[in-house]
Design a protein around this motif. Structure first.
Motif, short mmCIF file in Angstrom:
data_model
loop_
_atom_site.label_atom_id
_atom_site.label_comp_id
_atom_site.label_asym_id
_atom_site.label_seq_id
_atom_site.Cartn_x
_atom_site.Cartn_y
_atom_site.Cartn_z
N UNK A 1 41.51 55.85 31.12
CA UNK A 1 40.17 55.69 30.54
C UNK A 1 39.99 56.63 29.34
N UNK A 2 40.52 57.84 29.45
CA UNK A 2 40.42 58.78 28.32
C UNK A 2 41.15 58.20 27.10
N UNK A 3 42.25 57.50 27.35
CA UNK A 3 43.00 56.86 26.26
C UNK A 3 42.20 55.73 25.61
N UNK A 4 41.43 55.01 26.40
CA UNK A 4 40.55 53.98 25.82
C UNK A 4 39.49 54.67 24.96
N UNK A 5 38.93 55.77 25.48
CA UNK A 5 37.86 56.45 24.75
C UNK A 5 38.36 57.07 23.45
N UNK A 6 39.60 57.58 23.45
CA UNK A 6 40.06 58.22 22.20
C UNK A 6 40.76 57.22 21.27
N UNK A 7 40.74 55.94 21.66
CA UNK A 7 41.22 54.89 20.76
C UNK A 7 42.74 54.72 20.76
N UNK A 8 43.46 55.46 21.61
CA UNK A 8 44.92 55.27 21.65
C UNK A 8 45.29 54.03 22.46
N UNK A 9 44.34 53.53 23.25
CA UNK A 9 44.51 52.25 23.94
C UNK A 9 43.34 51.36 23.54
N UNK A 10 43.62 50.07 23.33
CA UNK A 10 42.53 49.18 22.94
C UNK A 10 41.91 48.46 24.13
N UNK A 11 42.70 48.29 25.18
CA UNK A 11 42.17 47.63 26.38
C UNK A 11 42.98 48.08 27.59
N UNK A 12 42.33 48.04 28.73
CA UNK A 12 42.96 48.54 29.96
C UNK A 12 42.50 47.65 31.12
N UNK A 13 43.49 47.13 31.85
CA UNK A 13 43.17 46.28 33.00
C UNK A 13 43.72 46.93 34.26
N UNK A 14 42.87 47.07 35.26
CA UNK A 14 43.35 47.63 36.52
C UNK A 14 42.76 46.83 37.67
N UNK A 15 43.47 46.78 38.77
CA UNK A 15 43.04 45.93 39.88
C UNK A 15 42.50 46.70 41.07
N UNK A 16 42.66 48.03 41.07
CA UNK A 16 42.29 48.73 42.30
C UNK A 16 41.82 50.14 41.97
N UNK A 17 40.55 50.26 41.64
CA UNK A 17 40.04 51.59 41.32
C UNK A 17 38.79 51.88 42.13
N UNK A 18 38.64 53.15 42.45
CA UNK A 18 37.48 53.62 43.21
C UNK A 18 36.57 54.40 42.28
N UNK A 19 35.33 54.68 42.73
CA UNK A 19 34.38 55.34 41.81
C UNK A 19 34.90 56.65 41.23
N UNK A 20 35.66 57.42 42.02
CA UNK A 20 36.14 58.71 41.49
C UNK A 20 37.17 58.51 40.39
N UNK A 21 37.81 57.32 40.36
CA UNK A 21 38.78 57.06 39.29
C UNK A 21 38.08 56.78 37.96
N UNK A 22 36.90 56.12 38.01
CA UNK A 22 36.30 55.67 36.75
C UNK A 22 34.98 56.36 36.37
N UNK A 23 34.40 57.18 37.29
CA UNK A 23 33.03 57.67 37.04
C UNK A 23 32.93 58.48 35.74
#
Ligand code: 2AM
Ligand code: CA
Length: 267
Positions: free
Chosen positions: A197-219
């Protein structure tokens, strides 16, 4: 939450994250006990628990009325985000921690009545702190992150796909994902949701797909991403669920519909 209170919490949370990072770095010289959780590849070490306990003790001592959602079971059993809620992953990327001794993070967020106010993602071995106070900019150490680009051609985008593209009753159509992988410029997989997610925020990744995340992973990541104009939802576009497991799409809003409509198909 007023700004003075928020600044105070931010400084406190930041100092605890840095201190916990030191404890985790020091533990790398020791032989750690490694256990498994939901499956043979879902790892937990005594350091995940120690790091979580460190935060929970600090939060409970200093803010007895605040609540905690956390991965290793020392937090509270909540069913609402009412009040001030700390959401913690004491080590995100435990498999990296165990096998690589790098590429893992502490993820800590503070939500007030369901609104993300403070997000911290600390890449422990790089000593890089991503941090955000909602509405005041997102940062990588002292450098402010730029707003995401207002246009990205899918052929020129970097996509992060989590290696586990299936989970029990949710399976992505792999043929479609192969098409997507061939269409984008390149793919990556870091093994730490928070750093992804930090990579999405700093623009080094343009998109990220994940299938199994919990609130502590993405909050914390969600607050960072939204601060720079990115989107984060489940892969069908519905909002994230803080009380269950989630699929997730995050990235540049420009790519969201294109990817979700053309390449995401659940079997
Ligand atoms: P964790 O290291 O805190 O368990 C790895 O692909 C990413 O997915 C990590 O952020 C990892 O978090 C997360 N994850 C969530 N659920 C998982 C599971 N059941 N097994 C392995 N990784 C999981
Ligand atoms: Ca974890």
């Amino acid at each position: 939450m007023d700004k003075v209170e928020r600044n105070k919490l931010y400084e406190e949370a930041k100092s605890w994250v840095v201190e916990a990072g030191e404890l985790i770095r020091a533990s790398l010289d020791k032989k750690l006990q490694i256990d498994t959780k939901s499956d043979a590849n879902d790892l937990v070490t005594e350091m995940d628990r120690e790091s979580e306990k460190f935060f929970v003790d600090k939060i409970k001592l200093n803010h007895p009325s605040h609540k905690i959602i956390s991965e290793e079971g020392f937090g509270d059993d909540l069913s609402t985000l009412e009040g001030t809620v700390w959401i913690l992953d004491p080590i995100d990327g435990t498999m990296n921690f165990v096998h690589q001794k790098r590429n893992f993070a502490i993820s800590l967020a503070i939500y007030q009545d369901g609104v993300g106010e403070i997000g911290l993602i600390y890449s422990v071995m790089e000593d890089v702190l991503y941090h955000v106070k909602r509405g005041e900019g997102a940062f990588r150490n002292k450098t402010q992150l730029s707003p995401l680009k207002d246009h990205v051609a899918i052929e020129e985008s970097i996509l992060l796909v989590n290696s586990s593209l299936c989970c029990e009753n949710k399976r992505l159509n792999h043929t479609k994902i192969q098409e997507l992988v061939k269409t984008v410029r390149g793919t990556r997989s870091y093994g730490s949701g928070a750093l992804e997610f930090a990579g999405v925020a700093d623009g080094t990744l343009d998109a990220y797909i994940s299938m199994r995340l919990s609130p502590w992973d993405f909050a914390a990541g969600a607050i960072l991403i939204e601060e720079v104009g990115g989107v984060i939802t489940q892969i069908d576009g519905s909002p994230l669920d803080f009380f269950g497991e989630n699929t997730s799409f995050s990235g540049n809003p420009f790519l969201k519909d294109e990817i979700i409509n053309n390449y995401i198909e659940l079997k």
